[in-house]
Design an enzyme around this catalytic site. Structure first.
Site, short mmCIF file in Angstrom:
data_model
loop_
_atom_site.label_atom_id
_atom_site.label_comp_id
_atom_site.label_asym_id
_atom_site.label_seq_id
_atom_site.Cartn_x
_atom_site.Cartn_y
_atom_site.Cartn_z
N THR A 173 39.00 31.22 38.38
CA THR A 173 39.49 30.73 37.10
C THR A 173 38.87 29.39 36.72
O THR A 173 38.65 28.53 37.56
CB THR A 173 41.02 30.57 37.18
OG1 THR A 173 41.59 31.82 37.54
CG2 THR A 173 41.60 30.09 35.88
N ARG A 201 47.05 44.43 35.36
CA ARG A 201 47.56 43.18 35.95
C ARG A 201 47.16 41.96 35.14
O ARG A 201 46.03 41.82 34.70
CB ARG A 201 47.06 43.05 37.39
CG ARG A 201 47.52 41.80 38.12
CD ARG A 201 46.53 40.66 38.03
NE ARG A 201 46.96 39.48 38.80
CZ ARG A 201 46.34 38.31 38.80
NH1 ARG A 201 45.25 38.15 38.06
NH2 ARG A 201 46.80 37.29 39.51
N GLY A 203 47.60 37.63 35.34
CA GLY A 203 48.03 36.50 36.16
C GLY A 203 48.63 35.38 35.34
O GLY A 203 49.15 35.59 34.24
N ASP A 204 48.53 34.18 35.87
CA ASP A 204 49.18 33.02 35.24
C ASP A 204 48.38 32.42 34.10
O ASP A 204 48.94 31.71 33.25
CB ASP A 204 49.44 31.93 36.28
CG ASP A 204 48.14 31.36 36.86
OD1 ASP A 204 47.30 32.16 37.31
OD2 ASP A 204 47.97 30.13 36.85
N THR A 224 44.67 27.01 38.90
CA THR A 224 43.78 28.02 39.48
C THR A 224 44.32 28.42 40.85
O THR A 224 44.76 27.59 41.63
CB THR A 224 42.35 27.48 39.64
OG1 THR A 224 41.59 28.43 40.40
CG2 THR A 224 42.30 26.15 40.34
N GLY A 225 44.30 29.72 41.11
CA GLY A 225 44.80 30.21 42.39
C GLY A 225 45.35 31.60 42.24
O GLY A 225 45.01 32.33 41.30
N GLY A 227 47.67 33.90 40.91
CA GLY A 227 48.49 33.73 39.72
C GLY A 227 49.95 34.09 39.86
O GLY A 227 50.82 33.46 39.25
#
Length: 306
Positions: A173, A201, A203-204, A224-225, A227
């Site tokens: 990200t 899917r 994510g965040d 970032t990571g 999510g």
């Protein structure tokens, strides 16, 4: 004092994972995006423009898992997410699961400024882009052998992979946060998601308050990571709340959320944040994070490893 910070993903990143030549290339890409956003601020431009332009630079570099460099989903497609938020108005825009859009972050901004919505997804978001003549690219634009091989490896292992895990050293990200000369904050984030992701899917990244948040009274944050953990912990908004409700400093809030709260539930990753005084924090609980920052006096850094 204006300030900008950017990131290109966090994860299991050590010096043994990349060659000196690769490290040089990654640093140059981070520097280019940083200079792009910093120039906007130096010329008196708004924080929103700065974060958008910085993220666009990263989206157009195939090294990073966003835009041109996005990973493949299980269906063999590029399903991208992005968001942007204005700290002055608290307006935000986001898109999820979109394909063929050259710069997802710019479409997210269009959603914020030209619609009554915050989040648009899939075909609807693409129709909205077409209506407003947002630049699109063919599938070939987003194709790289590296990303395709990542997909095949993930499918053979029957796993869904973070792009920045040890077995996949490409970057994850991307994002940017900024404070402009008028005292306004902004944040933006963009991603291609997980390699071999299924079932639509998300994510965040496009979730305001989880992966992106900005408020002139506190701070601007881009995450970032993995999510799912950032969504569950409402990471970006939590940092703002700790500053607003408990009076914590930016550093105290970031350290608590990233190193304690997030880590306690198994969440790996990091974030970049800037407060209304121009202070910058770039914490992560993984081994490294592709990151850079620079302020008006010229202080700053470009870094990769922990």
């Amino acid at each position: 004092m204006f300030t900008i910070a950017i990131h290109g993903g966090s994860g299991t990143i050590t010096r043994s994972d990349i060659t000196p030549e690769q490290e040089k290339t990654y640093r140059q890409a981070l520097e280019q995006a940083l200079v792009t956003g910093h120039a906007v601020l130096a010329n008196g431009g708004p924080a929103l423009d700065a974060v958008e332009q910085a993220v666009r630079s990263l989206e157009e570099n195939e090294l990073f898992n966003a835009g041109k460099g996005s990973v493949f989903s299980a269906a063999g497609k590029h399903e991208m997410d992005a968001s942007i938020m204005c700290g002055h108005t608290l307006k935000a825009g986001a898109v999820a699961g979109i394909s063929n859009i050259r710069n997802p972050v710019s479409l997210a901004r269009l959603v914020m400024e030209q619609s009554e919505n915050v989040l648009l997804m899939g075909r609807g978001a693409e129709e909205f882009a077409q209506l407003h003549n947002i630049p699109v690219e063919p599938d070939d634009y987003f194709y790289t052998d590296f990303r395709y091989h990542q997909l095949k490896e993930a499918q053979q292992a029957n796993k869904v992979w973070l792009d920045h895990s040890r077995t996949n050293t490409g970057k994850g990200t991307v994002g940017a946060v900024a404070l402009d000369q008028a005292g306004n904050l902004a944040a933006a984030t963009s991603t291609g998601g997980l390699t071999n992701k299924m079932y639509g899917r998300v994510g965040d990244t496009p979730i305001i308050g989880a992966g992106t948040y900005a408020n002139n009274q506190t701070c601007a944050v881009s995450c970032t990571g993995y999510g799912e953990f950032f969504i569950r912990a409402v990471v970006a908004y939590d940092i703002s709340c700790l500053m607003s409700y408990k009076g914590l400093s930016l550093k105290e809030a970031c350290d608590y959320v990233v190193r304690d709260k997030l880590k306690s539930i198994g969440g790996e990753g990091g974030l970049i944040a800037v407060d209304r005084a121009g202070n910058v924090e770039l914490p992560f609980n993984s081994e490294g994070m592709y990151r850079a920052w620079r302020n008006q006096p010229g202080a700053g850094d470009v870094a990769i490893f922990g």
